[in-house]
Structures are given as structure tokens and as C-alpha cells.
Design an enzyme around this catalytic site. Sequence first.
Site, mmCIF file in Angstrom:
data_model
loop_
_atom_site.group_PDB
_atom_site.id
_atom_site.type_symbol
_atom_site.label_atom_id
_atom_site.label_comp_id
_atom_site.label_asym_id
_atom_site.label_seq_id
_atom_site.Cartn_x
_atom_site.Cartn_y
_atom_site.Cartn_z
ATOM 1 C CE1 TYR A 212 -3.755 -2.311 0.065
ATOM 2 C CE2 TYR A 212 -2.799 -3.233 2.066
ATOM 3 C CZ TYR A 212 -3.715 -3.295 1.031
ATOM 4 O OH TYR A 212 -4.597 -4.353 0.968
ATOM 5 C CG HIS B 20 -9.615 -1.239 -4.875
ATOM 6 N ND1 HIS B 20 -10.099 -1.549 -3.626
ATOM 7 C CD2 HIS B 20 -10.634 -1.465 -5.743
ATOM 8 C CE1 HIS B 20 -11.359 -1.947 -3.735
ATOM 9 N NE2 HIS B 20 -11.705 -1.901 -5.002
HETATM 10 C C1 DQA Z 1 -7.788 -2.190 -0.927
HETATM 11 C C2 DQA Z 1 -7.799 -3.614 -1.479
HETATM 12 C C3 DQA Z 1 -8.654 -4.525 -0.605
HETATM 13 O O1 DQA Z 1 -8.645 -5.850 -1.126
HETATM 14 C C4 DQA Z 1 -8.092 -4.562 0.803
HETATM 15 O O2 DQA Z 1 -8.915 -5.361 1.638
HETATM 16 C C5 DQA Z 1 -7.904 -3.203 1.369
HETATM 17 C C6 DQA Z 1 -7.337 -2.160 0.518
HETATM 18 C C7 DQA Z 1 -6.832 -1.269 -1.724
HETATM 19 O O3 DQA Z 1 -6.950 -0.057 -1.590
HETATM 20 O O4 DQA Z 1 -5.957 -1.754 -2.459
HETATM 21 O O5 DQA Z 1 -8.169 -2.961 2.544
HETATM 22 O O6 DQA Z 1 -9.088 -1.641 -1.016
#
Ligand code: DQA
Length: 147
Positions: A22, A99
Site C-alpha cells: 500500500y 483501490h
Molecule cells: C484495498 C484492497 C482490498 O482488497 C483490501 O482489503 C484493502 C485495501 C486497496 O486499496 O488496495 O483494505 O481496497
Amino acid sequence: MHILVLHGPNLNLLGVREPQVYGRLTLDDVRQRLDALASELGVRLSHHQDNSEGGLIDRIHAAMGQCDGVVFNPGGYTHTSVALRDALSGTGLPFVEVHLSNVHAREPFRHKSLLAPVAVGQVAGFGVESYTLGLRGLVEWLRQRSP
Ligand code: DQA
């Protein structure tokens, strides 16, 4: 134009949470980036993060009649929540699902989104730019539809 930027569970941990997936930016960094873009685009933003499904649903309901659309990172609820999908469909608020990571290149359980079929669109895999691209796309989409 007023847009709600909504973040789901665990996104309060951005910056410390699995940085290899992330990145190192915090939620506050994301907010600042979006606020700068919003003033460039001439739109107003409200920001909200919630770890609970009910809290997210309440915020979506509260946005009805107050906001023109939503930039939404539903986190893990993306893949599980019928109730969030119903909240979005029920309010009729146009939204873009964003995402940070490319969910389609990750575990199979992340490939399915219950929300994407009722979204204006989805942006995934560009880190913080998923939010900026989502905001640009949503604003343009709304402008094309405003009288
Ligand atoms: C997310 C992707 C989701 O699968 C994960 O559960 C997250 C973050 C992303 O921003 O990449 O919490 O939404």
C-alpha cells in the site's frame, strides 16, 4: 459540486500497514493530495474513514442530498458487502470505486467486487493516484450530466 471521499476498514493504518502493498503515504497525505486537486477542479470535498460497515452505510445515507457523488475505497468490504452495495444503490449516489493496489493481480478473493457493478467505474493499482484519477473521472462524469 460536493464530493464525499470515503475510506473503509484498515485504511486508517495507511503508511504503516503492509507498505510493500500500500506504500508509505498516510491517509492524511492522501487527503492533502485530494484537497489540492479539488481546489484545482473547483469542487468541495468531505473526507471520512470508518472501520465498521454500519458506520460507512450511515455516512452514505447522510450524503444523500448533500453530496453529488462519492470516491470510495471500501477496503475489504469490497469483496463481501451486500449491505454497502444496497446503500449505494438505494441512495442513487454515483460513485467511483478506488483501490491503492491492483486487486485483480492479488489473491483470487480480491478479484470479485460486489460494488463495482453499480459503480460509475473502478480505478485500481495506482496507489494514491487511484484516488486522484477517480476524483477526476467522477467530476467529469458529473459535469457531463449536469444541466
Ligand atoms: C484495498 C484492497 C482490498 O482488497 C483490501 O482489503 C484493502 C485495501 C486497496 O486499496 O488496495 O483494505 O481496497
